[in-house]
Design a protein around this motif. Structure first.
Motif, short mmCIF file in Angstrom:
data_model
loop_
_atom_site.label_atom_id
_atom_site.label_comp_id
_atom_site.label_asym_id
_atom_site.label_seq_id
_atom_site.Cartn_x
_atom_site.Cartn_y
_atom_site.Cartn_z
N VAL A 1 0.82 -1.19 -0.07
CA VAL A 1 -0.09 -0.22 0.09
C VAL A 1 0.81 1.30 0.05
CG1 VAL A 1 -0.48 0.37 2.53
CG2 VAL A 1 -2.23 0.88 0.84
N ALA B 1 -8.44 -4.22 4.78
CA ALA B 1 -7.50 -4.04 3.31
C ALA B 1 -7.60 -5.62 2.73
CB ALA B 1 -6.11 -3.82 3.87
N GLU C 1 -7.00 -0.36 0.89
CA GLU C 1 -7.19 -0.24 2.16
C GLU C 1 -7.82 1.00 2.45
OE1 GLU C 1 -3.47 0.02 5.36
OE2 GLU C 1 -3.62 2.03 4.39
#
Length: 159
Positions: free
Chosen positions: A13, A87, A104
């Protein structure tokens, strides 16, 4: 036809070649927003219009998401922290050129409501990466529309 994507971990992420980050506030508390994201997966089409169908899989550790345009994504839940973070990683996807995808949702208290931050982290062919970057404004609009709809839905549930 869905293809297997590269398996990525939560750190992706922050390290993905394409990171699209959007944020907005809702009036509901973080725990209530989290339940809508994580516990009511089939309810997603009711507030996120890009999603046409959603269902939990693998005893709740995965999801199957169908999007407008006919795309199907098979996902694994990577983080489920009530009131804070949700997520998931795409394991299989039929989007052309996509190689890895992790999304996420971060939740933080904001006054009496919640600040919702959605990060769309992806990798793909150069054409896919360019298309995603060009799609940023549309994805931002879709996110803001979805969060407003979620806020209305959660306010109606409280009544």
């Amino acid at each position: 036809m869905a293809r297997r994507l590269r398996s990525v971990e939560l750190e992706f992420v922050d390290a993905a070649p394409v990171r699209l980050v959007f944020a907005a506030e809702v009036s509901a508390a973080p725990e209530k927003v989290y339940r809508a994201l994580a516990d009511d997966v089939p309810g997603w089409p009711g507030w996120f219009t890009a999603v046409t169908a959603a269902r939990p899989t693998e005893g709740g550790t995965g999801r199957e998401i169908r999007l407008r345009g006919g795309f199907v994504i098979e996902e694994t839940i990577m983080a489920a922290e009530p009131g804070e973070r949700y997520a998931y990683r795409a394991d299989r996807c039929d989007a052309p050129g996509m190689r890895a995808l992790l999304e996420e949702w971060r939740l933080a208290p904001a006054g009496t409501g919640t600040r919702v931050r959605w990060t769309f982290a992806a990798d793909g062919s150069w054409v896919c990466r360019m298309a995603l970057r060009m799609a940023r404004p549309g994805m931002g609009r879709a996110f803001r529309t979805a969060v407003r709809a979620l806020d209305r839905r959660l306010a109606g549930a409280a009544a």
